[in-house]
Scaffold this active site. Structure first.
Site, mmCIF file in Angstrom:
data_model
loop_
_atom_site.group_PDB
_atom_site.id
_atom_site.type_symbol
_atom_site.label_atom_id
_atom_site.label_comp_id
_atom_site.label_asym_id
_atom_site.label_seq_id
_atom_site.Cartn_x
_atom_site.Cartn_y
_atom_site.Cartn_z
ATOM 1 N N GLY A 154 -13.806 -17.862 2.905
ATOM 2 C CA GLY A 154 -13.185 -16.982 3.884
ATOM 3 C C GLY A 154 -13.621 -15.535 3.702
ATOM 4 O O GLY A 154 -14.624 -15.233 3.043
ATOM 5 N N LYS B 197 -8.580 -6.232 10.977
ATOM 6 C CA LYS B 197 -9.756 -5.922 10.161
ATOM 7 C C LYS B 197 -11.083 -6.128 10.889
ATOM 8 O O LYS B 197 -12.070 -5.460 10.578
ATOM 9 C CB LYS B 197 -9.739 -6.754 8.878
ATOM 10 C CG LYS B 197 -8.691 -6.301 7.860
ATOM 11 C CD LYS B 197 -8.859 -7.061 6.561
ATOM 12 C CE LYS B 197 -7.938 -6.528 5.480
ATOM 13 N NZ LYS B 197 -8.182 -7.175 4.168
ATOM 14 N N ASN C 11 -11.486 -2.396 6.017
ATOM 15 C CA ASN C 11 -10.126 -2.201 5.504
ATOM 16 C C ASN C 11 -9.801 -0.728 5.240
ATOM 17 O O ASN C 11 -8.667 -0.409 4.877
ATOM 18 C CB ASN C 11 -9.878 -3.036 4.242
ATOM 19 C CG ASN C 11 -10.569 -2.485 3.008
ATOM 20 O OD1 ASN C 11 -11.425 -1.594 3.088
ATOM 21 N ND2 ASN C 11 -10.221 -3.010 1.849
ATOM 22 N N GLU D 59 -19.697 -26.641 5.899
ATOM 23 C CA GLU D 59 -20.396 -25.801 6.863
ATOM 24 C C GLU D 59 -20.064 -24.322 6.672
ATOM 25 O O GLU D 59 -20.926 -23.456 6.855
ATOM 26 C CB GLU D 59 -20.059 -26.226 8.295
ATOM 27 C CG GLU D 59 -20.633 -27.568 8.721
ATOM 28 C CD GLU D 59 -19.884 -28.754 8.127
ATOM 29 O OE1 GLU D 59 -20.404 -29.876 8.192
ATOM 30 O OE2 GLU D 59 -18.769 -28.540 7.589
ATOM 31 N N GLY E 78 -5.473 -11.304 -10.502
ATOM 32 C CA GLY E 78 -5.902 -10.735 -9.232
ATOM 33 C C GLY E 78 -5.263 -9.424 -8.843
ATOM 34 O O GLY E 78 -5.678 -8.802 -7.853
ATOM 35 N N THR F 227 -5.106 -3.598 7.783
ATOM 36 C CA THR F 227 -4.839 -4.944 7.295
ATOM 37 C C THR F 227 -4.699 -5.889 8.485
ATOM 38 O O THR F 227 -4.923 -5.495 9.629
ATOM 39 C CB THR F 227 -3.600 -4.949 6.375
ATOM 40 O OG1 THR F 227 -3.472 -6.238 5.772
ATOM 41 C CG2 THR F 227 -2.327 -4.588 7.121
ATOM 42 N N TYR G 210 -2.348 -12.972 -6.830
ATOM 43 C CA TYR G 210 -1.545 -12.288 -7.853
ATOM 44 C C TYR G 210 -0.054 -12.600 -7.723
ATOM 45 O O TYR G 210 0.774 -11.953 -8.361
ATOM 46 C CB TYR G 210 -1.769 -10.770 -7.818
ATOM 47 C CG TYR G 210 -1.469 -10.107 -6.496
ATOM 48 C CD1 TYR G 210 -0.184 -9.662 -6.197
ATOM 49 C CD2 TYR G 210 -2.462 -9.923 -5.554
ATOM 50 C CE1 TYR G 210 0.102 -9.053 -4.995
ATOM 51 C CE2 TYR G 210 -2.197 -9.305 -4.348
ATOM 52 C CZ TYR G 210 -0.908 -8.869 -4.072
ATOM 53 O OH TYR G 210 -0.630 -8.271 -2.870
ATOM 54 N N SER H 161 0.799 -1.222 0.000
ATOM 55 C CA SER H 161 0.000 0.000 0.000
ATOM 56 C C SER H 161 0.836 1.279 0.000
ATOM 57 O O SER H 161 0.487 2.241 -0.700
ATOM 58 C CB SER H 161 -0.963 0.004 1.186
ATOM 59 O OG SER H 161 -1.938 -1.005 1.026
ATOM 60 N N ASP I 273 -12.903 -3.894 -0.723
ATOM 61 C CA ASP I 273 -12.479 -5.055 -1.510
ATOM 62 C C ASP I 273 -13.507 -5.427 -2.565
ATOM 63 O O ASP I 273 -13.161 -5.817 -3.685
ATOM 64 C CB ASP I 273 -12.209 -6.255 -0.601
ATOM 65 C CG ASP I 273 -10.891 -6.144 0.145
ATOM 66 O OD1 ASP I 273 -10.003 -5.407 -0.322
ATOM 67 O OD2 ASP I 273 -10.741 -6.803 1.193
#
Length: 279
Positions: free
Chosen positions: A135, A70, A91, A161, A245, A66, A224, A21, A107
């Site tokens: 996730g 988060k 984020n 699940e 990505g 990050t 990526y 970043s 995101d």
């Protein structure tokens, strides 16, 4: 050069040295000649309350957040945007002139912008999407796809699940399926998304066959590193359109930069090459 009136923003994480970043935002600050700075801030979990107080005390315009903060950061926000509530993570922080903090998650916007700009022919209404993984990244992708107009999404995860939890949270647009059901689910798929770390450098490969995937389907991977993952490589060999990505990382940074520094930046090929060149 920056002045005493420079606008300040940054990124908080623990550790933070790996973050791209500062390079990303630093490029835009330089390119647009903004009187401002973007600072990497290593914040241990136990220091998070003091770090938030520091942002207010120092007059920061905001900050990226990050791992591992988060989720924990949400309790320090005065307002949590709908996207962050649905995704379950923040984020991006924006501070107003009174020091009040709004937490959001960019995101989903970065993911959708990357699809549209990398492949202008992508049509959210072309057919069902299949998303691999359950996730935090999958939650952002699901939120983005639903907002973009994808009405039917199948989520596959090795732990069924977890996929079922997403199906409940994002009902009625999402259906949970077992990983063994992926080959059948691909038969009418218009978009295939990998949100897992499988296929990333240093991680196990993503064990999936694309035999039943229509040649018209678009395939994307949020990984990526490498830029062309084994999934994208196989899709290319079959003649499927692909999107890497890296663009998601770059486009998710746009809303924060605009909020902090007052300029909406553009993601360019030059920026991609700079980020790819950083270690």
């Amino acid at each position: 050069m920056i002045s005493g009136a420079a606008k300040l923003a940054g990124v908080m994480g623990w550790p933070i040295s790996h973050s791209k970043s500062p390079v990303l935002h630093g490029y835009w600050l330089d390119h647009y000649k903004v009187d401002g700075a973007y600072i990497p801030m290593a914040v241990a979990p136990e220091d998070l309350p003091r770090a938030i107080a520091g942002l207010r005390a120092l007059g920061f315009k905001g900050s990226n957040v990050t791992v591992p903060h988060k989720q924990a950061i949400m309790e320090f926000c005065d307002t949590v945007a709908e996207d962050a509530r649905m995704i379950g993570a923040v984020n991006t922080l924006v501070l107003d002139t009174e020091g009040r903090i709004t937490g959001s998650n960019t995101d989903h916007a970065g993911f959708i912008a990357n699809l549209h700009l990398s492949d202008p022919s992508w049509d959210p209404k072309a057919g069902p999407a299949v998303v691999l993984g359950a996730g935090g990244a999958a939650r952002a992708v699901l939120y983005g796809l639903i907002r973009a107009g994808v009405s039917k999404i199948r989520v596959a995860n090795r732990t069924l699940e977890r996929a079922q939890t997403l199906a409940q949270d994002f009902a009625p647009h999402v259906e949970a399926i077992a990983f063994t059901e992926v080959p059948a689910a691909l038969s009418d798929c218009a978009l295939l998304v990998n949100t897992t770390s499988l296929g990333m450098a240093g991680q196990p490969p993503l064990d999936i066959r694309l035999d039943g995937l229509p040649k018209t389907a678009l395939v994307t991977d949020i990984v990526y590193a490498p830029l062309i993952t084994p999934l994208l490589s196989e899709a290319m060999k079959r003649g499927n359109r692909t999107v890497d990505g890296l663009g998601m990382l770059l486009h998710q940074a746009v809303p924060g930069f605009e909020a902090w520094f007052g300029i909406r930046p553009t993601v360019t090929q030059a920026l991609r090459e700079i980020i790819l060149g950083t270690k």
